[in-house]
Design a protein around this motif. Structure first.
Motif, PDB file in Angstrom:
ATOM      1  N   TRP A 147       0.836  -1.212   0.000  1.00 41.47           N
ATOM      2  CA  TRP A 147       0.000   0.000   0.000  1.00 41.47           C
ATOM      3  C   TRP A 147       0.863   1.251   0.000  1.00 41.47           C
ATOM      4  O   TRP A 147       0.559   2.229  -0.692  1.00 41.47           O
ATOM      5  CB  TRP A 147      -0.938   0.000   1.213  1.00 41.47           C
TER       6      TRP A 147
ATOM      7  N   TRP B 197       2.147   1.842  -3.444  1.00 40.50           N
ATOM      8  CA  TRP B 197       1.096   2.330  -4.337  1.00 40.50           C
ATOM      9  C   TRP B 197       0.789   3.799  -4.073  1.00 40.50           C
ATOM     10  O   TRP B 197       0.625   4.595  -4.996  1.00 40.50           O
ATOM     11  CB  TRP B 197      -0.155   1.476  -4.185  1.00 40.50           C
TER      12      TRP B 197
ATOM     13  N   ILE C 105       0.840   2.159 -11.973  1.00 42.20           N
ATOM     14  CA  ILE C 105       0.007   2.546 -10.838  1.00 42.20           C
ATOM     15  C   ILE C 105      -1.181   1.593 -10.684  1.00 42.20           C
ATOM     16  O   ILE C 105      -1.521   1.176  -9.573  1.00 42.20           O
ATOM     17  CB  ILE C 105      -0.455   4.007 -10.991  1.00 42.20           C
TER      18      ILE C 105
ATOM     19  N   LEU D 231       0.124  -1.723  -9.231  1.00 41.83           N
ATOM     20  CA  LEU D 231       0.355  -1.633  -7.792  1.00 41.83           C
ATOM     21  C   LEU D 231      -0.964  -1.567  -7.019  1.00 41.83           C
ATOM     22  O   LEU D 231      -1.079  -2.115  -5.918  1.00 41.83           O
ATOM     23  CB  LEU D 231       1.219  -0.417  -7.461  1.00 41.83           C
ATOM     24  N   GLY D 232      -1.959  -0.909  -7.589  1.00 43.44           N
ATOM     25  CA  GLY D 232      -3.274  -0.854  -6.946  1.00 43.44           C
ATOM     26  C   GLY D 232      -3.909  -2.224  -6.843  1.00 43.44           C
ATOM     27  O   GLY D 232      -4.489  -2.574  -5.804  1.00 43.44           O
TER      28      GLY D 232
ATOM     29  N   ALA E 278      -2.165  -4.092  -4.159  1.00 42.36           N
ATOM     30  CA  ALA E 278      -2.566  -3.603  -2.835  1.00 42.36           C
ATOM     31  C   ALA E 278      -3.920  -4.175  -2.422  1.00 42.36           C
ATOM     32  O   ALA E 278      -4.107  -4.574  -1.267  1.00 42.36           O
ATOM     33  CB  ALA E 278      -2.597  -2.077  -2.832  1.00 42.36           C
TER      34      ALA E 278
ATOM     35  N   ALA F  25       4.326  -6.782  -6.945  1.00 42.11           N
ATOM     36  CA  ALA F  25       4.611  -5.421  -6.473  1.00 42.11           C
ATOM     37  C   ALA F  25       6.113  -5.141  -6.484  1.00 42.11           C
ATOM     38  O   ALA F  25       6.541  -4.067  -6.857  1.00 42.11           O
ATOM     39  CB  ALA F  25       4.032  -5.207  -5.082  1.00 42.11           C
TER      40      ALA F  25
END
Length: 135
Positions: A37, A40, A65, A68-69, A72, A130
């Motif tokens: 998190w 991100w 992005i 990574l979201g 997360a 990630a």
């Protein structure tokens, strides 16, 4: 011939060891989730320097992005699942220590084993993705 009774169960420290193992697993999942998190949020905020952005291909791009979201969200969901499994297992062990006559009564439900295993594998994959995306 009389019916034989199983000897009384002496759980020893097994419930405590199991509870500690679940707590370590949950703590590891929470740490991995928080780090993903954090990565991100940093990617969203664009806090990376120009040198870091130049060294990593695709850093700061919309795909990066979004990736990574997704990592997360997967990490959060798997962490919640692991927390729920650990709470159920610890409660089963502690509730049954005094009243169980054999270890057959505290066997782990197959669904919980499969769920926890799938959550750990999904968290590991989210963490590796990630890391590949450069958190």
């Amino acid at each position: 011939m009389g019916a034989t009774h199983a000897p009384a169960r002496d759980p020893g420290l097994q419930p405590e060891r199991t509870a500690l193992a679940w707590r370590r697993t949950v703590m590891s999942a929470i740490i991995a989730s928080v780090l993903i998190w954090r990565g991100w949020i940093q990617a969203l905020a664009g806090t990376q320097t120009a040198a870091e952005s130049a060294s990593l291909i695709g850093q700061g791009s919309p795909a990066h992005i979004v990736g990574l979201g997704i990592c997360a969200v997967v990490a959060s969901v798997t962490t919640i699942i692991l927390v729920m499994c650990s709470v159920v297992r610890i409660r089963l062990l502690h509730a049954g220590v005094g009243v169980l006559e054999s270890s057959a009564h505290i066997t782990v439900p197959t669904l919980m084993v499969r769920t926890a295993s799938a959550a750990i594998v999904a968290l590991a994959l989210a963490t590796m993705c990630a890391m590949a995306l450069g958190i």
